[in-house]
Motif scaffolding. Structure first.
Motif, PDB file in Angstrom:
ATOM      1  N   GLU A 178      10.148  -9.137  19.631  1.00  0.00           N
ATOM      2  CA  GLU A 178      10.793 -10.366  19.153  1.00  0.00           C
ATOM      3  C   GLU A 178      11.286 -11.242  20.300  1.00  0.00           C
ATOM      4  N   THR A 232      12.391   4.750  19.629  1.00  0.00           N
ATOM      5  CA  THR A 232      11.724   3.961  18.584  1.00  0.00           C
ATOM      6  C   THR A 232      10.459   4.678  18.120  1.00  0.00           C
ATOM      7  N   GLU A 385      14.387   7.267  31.953  1.00  0.00           N
ATOM      8  CA  GLU A 385      13.683   6.034  32.304  1.00  0.00           C
ATOM      9  C   GLU A 385      14.697   4.893  32.395  1.00  0.00           C
TER      10      GLU A 385
HETATM   11  P1  NAD Z   1      11.372  -0.826  22.127  1.00  0.00           P
HETATM   12  O1  NAD Z   1      11.059   0.554  21.657  1.00  0.00           O
HETATM   13  O2  NAD Z   1      12.780  -1.269  22.112  1.00  0.00           O
HETATM   14  O3  NAD Z   1      10.569  -1.917  21.308  1.00  0.00           O
HETATM   15  C1  NAD Z   1       9.174  -1.940  21.248  1.00  0.00           C
HETATM   16  C2  NAD Z   1       8.741  -2.616  19.978  1.00  0.00           C
HETATM   17  O4  NAD Z   1       9.189  -1.845  18.869  1.00  0.00           O
HETATM   18  C3  NAD Z   1       9.305  -4.022  19.788  1.00  0.00           C
HETATM   19  O5  NAD Z   1       8.311  -4.853  19.240  1.00  0.00           O
HETATM   20  C4  NAD Z   1      10.434  -3.787  18.793  1.00  0.00           C
HETATM   21  O6  NAD Z   1      10.730  -4.913  18.011  1.00  0.00           O
HETATM   22  C5  NAD Z   1       9.849  -2.674  17.947  1.00  0.00           C
HETATM   23  N1  NAD Z   1      10.836  -1.879  17.203  1.00  0.00           N
HETATM   24  C6  NAD Z   1      12.155  -1.693  17.483  1.00  0.00           C
HETATM   25  N2  NAD Z   1      12.730  -0.922  16.539  1.00  0.00           N
HETATM   26  C7  NAD Z   1      11.777  -0.607  15.650  1.00  0.00           C
HETATM   27  C8  NAD Z   1      11.751   0.179  14.457  1.00  0.00           C
HETATM   28  N3  NAD Z   1      12.833   0.789  13.980  1.00  0.00           N
HETATM   29  N4  NAD Z   1      10.582   0.318  13.800  1.00  0.00           N
HETATM   30  C9  NAD Z   1       9.456  -0.268  14.270  1.00  0.00           C
HETATM   31  N5  NAD Z   1       9.421  -1.041  15.377  1.00  0.00           N
HETATM   32  C10 NAD Z   1      10.562  -1.202  16.075  1.00  0.00           C
HETATM   33  O7  NAD Z   1      10.735  -0.916  23.592  1.00  0.00           O
HETATM   34  P2  NAD Z   1      10.853  -2.132  24.596  1.00  0.00           P
HETATM   35  O8  NAD Z   1      12.238  -2.093  25.153  1.00  0.00           O
HETATM   36  O9  NAD Z   1      10.324  -3.370  23.976  1.00  0.00           O
HETATM   37  O10 NAD Z   1       9.794  -1.686  25.719  1.00  0.00           O
HETATM   38  C11 NAD Z   1      10.117  -0.855  26.771  1.00  0.00           C
HETATM   39  C12 NAD Z   1       9.576   0.545  26.522  1.00  0.00           C
HETATM   40  O11 NAD Z   1       8.160   0.490  26.317  1.00  0.00           O
HETATM   41  C13 NAD Z   1       9.774   1.446  27.712  1.00  0.00           C
HETATM   42  O12 NAD Z   1      10.244   2.695  27.291  1.00  0.00           O
HETATM   43  C14 NAD Z   1       8.370   1.568  28.296  1.00  0.00           C
HETATM   44  O13 NAD Z   1       8.144   2.736  29.030  1.00  0.00           O
HETATM   45  C15 NAD Z   1       7.523   1.503  27.073  1.00  0.00           C
HETATM   46  N6  NAD Z   1       6.146   1.127  27.428  1.00  0.00           N
HETATM   47  C16 NAD Z   1       5.182   2.110  27.426  1.00  0.00           C
HETATM   48  C17 NAD Z   1       3.884   1.796  27.804  1.00  0.00           C
HETATM   49  C18 NAD Z   1       2.804   2.832  27.842  1.00  0.00           C
HETATM   50  O14 NAD Z   1       1.660   2.480  28.074  1.00  0.00           O
HETATM   51  N7  NAD Z   1       3.105   4.097  27.612  1.00  0.00           N
HETATM   52  C19 NAD Z   1       3.565   0.484  28.155  1.00  0.00           C
HETATM   53  C20 NAD Z   1       4.569  -0.485  28.142  1.00  0.00           C
HETATM   54  C21 NAD Z   1       5.858  -0.151  27.762  1.00  0.00           C
END
Ligand code: NAD
Length: 494
Positions: A178, A232, A385
């Protein structure tokens, strides 16, 4: 200017609630766009459109070569608008425009790679026990896919999901983070321009606990693909049980970068920096956990510190800038919190540990490159992390010891190590329990190679041939060419 609306069933629409969200530039917290904020009802409308497109529009039956044509076209449109997309990504995330340009080139390649793969798998004839039969194994699209992406590499992560799903013949509901939706919206416009039929590509903006949760729970969604944090990911896994939908998770990482005494010293220093400071350390595979063998430890720390002092922090649009801001005020507070935790745990702060003094940066979410030494395996700063511009250094003595310590983590996304010993390269590559291991390199990705994590870093793989297969179901078709009577039931067998 891009549309700030939701894209459902081939139409750009406002959210039904009328809610909106302001999108901020992390450089100075200024408002760069106002977009529609969807909720569960909007998400259900998008799922219904995707369901109808899958079940009724004939999209899954479209010749794979036609799906490939549309994906190639989308790749070309992204190339045409590369500069606009790169600048939009930097506005939204704060990262340098040069980094965003590299991302856009990768993204063009991702759409082309999966376009190229779309019509290559014609199934397989397998041996069957009956000589008068044919057994065939084919792959079919899995169905309606919910796709949830994070804020750190907004369009790159979205493209890892969109391209294979569309190549496989699935229909999608994409939900970008978002706080960074702009490039995903722009590429949704390009998908419309490329000519994807209505309902095949849908994009819904909005908060995770609304839009993301609906995608995870809804029984009309066949697969949920998520990239984001572990907590998440676990919530999504639980939410997906209602219809046992397929779950693909790309979660966090805490990635060791191991420097042995016999490493090419200068190159290892370069990559210890490259491994962390792109996008201010907000990379799932950041090599934030640097482990240095004792013979070169002090010299390595000194070299690293010298180079880190020179990192130019600033506006991603300034050519001199090497590192931009963190994504948000909330995330900045999290990083600051971890620095305090590290100090309290006894790690030695050698550099940084605070925001820059530069008044020109005071409205943005900047944090200085930070170096901790004397770190231990059991510290939270080493095990968790942080997702910021922080390197922790651990000193080690032997290969056996460092492998044990590097593997002692709940994560398993990626790891790298540096040595000139070919036998050690063989041994260590196999001993490290991570989805990707780099020998004498760090953070190398390419679309042909699978990406994903061991342990709690995820489930399934993206990219590569396997990245396409994740969006398919496997079907065995058995055809009997000479059915014979087989009287068993209801006959006298005496
Ligand atoms: P986040 O988990 O906060 O959010 C990711 C997405 O999930 C967003 O679109 C968010 O709106 C959505 N979300 C949040 N709550 C939810 C729910 N209850 N149900 C469904 N969707 C929900 O993560 P972030 O802060 O946006 O991203 C950072 C994280 O992503 C870090 O931990 C990073 O390591 C990980 N990441 C992993 C990779 C990989 O390839 N493994 C790549 C990029 C980022």
């Amino acid at each position: 200017m891009i549309s700030g609306k939701l894209y459902i069933n081939g139409q750009w629409v406002d959210s039904r609630s009328g809610n909106e969200r302001k999108i901020l530039n992390p450089f100075d917290a200024s408002v760069i766009a106002t977009v529609a904020e969807g909720d569960r009802e909007d998400t259900r409308a998008a799922i219904t459109a995707a369901r109808r497109a899958f079940d009724e529009s004939g999209w899954p039956q479209t010749p794979a070569s036609e799906r490939a044509r549309l994906l190639f076209k989308l790749g070309d449109l992204i190339e045409r608008d590369r500069e606009e997309l790169a600048r939009l990504e930097s506005l939204d995330t704060g990262k340098t425009v040069e980094e965003s340009r590299w991302d856009m080139e990768d993204i063009e390649g991702i759409f082309r790679y999966f376009a190229g793969l779309a019509d290559k798998d014609g199934g397989e004839i397998i041996a069957s026990p009956n000589p008068d039969s044919t057994s065939m194994v084919i792959r079919e699209p899995v169905g309606v896919c919910g796709q949830i992406s994070p804020w750190n590499y907004p369009l790159l992560q979205a493209s890892w999901k969109m391209a294979p799903a569309l190549a496989a013949g699935c229909t999608i509901v994409m939900k970008p983070s978002e706080i960074t939706p702009l490039t995903t919206l722009k590429v949704t416009e390009l998908a419309e321009e490329a000519g994807f039929p209505a309902g095949v590509v849908n994009t819904v903006l909005g908060p995770g606990p609304e839009v993301g949760a609906e995608l995870s729970e809804n029984n009309d969604v066949d697969l949920i693909s998520f990239t984001g944090g572990i907590a998440t990911g676990k919530t999504i896994m639980r939410a997906a049980t209602g219809n046992v939908k397929k779950v693909a998770l790309e979660l966090g990482g805490k990635n060791p970068n191991i420097i042995f005494d016999d490493a090419d010293f200068d190159v290892a220093v370069d990559y210890a920096l490259n491994g962390v400071f792109f996008h201010a350390g907000q990379i799932c595979s950041a090599g934030a956990r640097v482990m240095v063998q004792k013979g070169i430890h002090d010299r390595f720390v000194e070299a690293l510190q010298g180079r880190m002092e020179k990192i130019v922090v600033g506006n991603g649009f300034d050519k001199k800038t090497q590192m931009g801001p963190l994504i948000s005020a909330e995330h900045l507070a999290k990083v600051e919190g971890y620095v305090n935790i590290a100090k309290n745990e006894g790690a030695k702060l050698v550099l940084g540990g605070k925001r820059p003094d530069d008044a020109a940066l005071e409205n943005g979410y900047f944090y200085r490159p930070t170096l901790f030494t004397e770190c231990e395996n059991n510290m939270r700063i080493v095990q968790e992390e942080v997702f910021g511009p922080i390197i922790t250094i651990e000193k080690f003595s032997t290969e056996e010891e460092v492998i044990k310590r590097a593997n002692d983590t709940i994560y398993g996304l990626s790891a790298g190590f540096w040595t000139r010993d070919p036998d050690r390269i063989e041994r260590v590559s196999k001993a490290l329990r991570f989805g990707t291991v780099w020998a004498n390199d760090f953070n190398v990705y390419f679309v042909q190679a699978p990406w994903g994590g061991y342990k709690q870093s995820g489930l399934g793989r993206e990219l590569g041939k396997i990245g396409l297969e994740e969006y398919t179901e496997v079907k065995h078709i058995y055809r009997n060419h000479a059915t014979q009577p087989f009287n068993w039931f209801g006959v006298d067998n005496e």
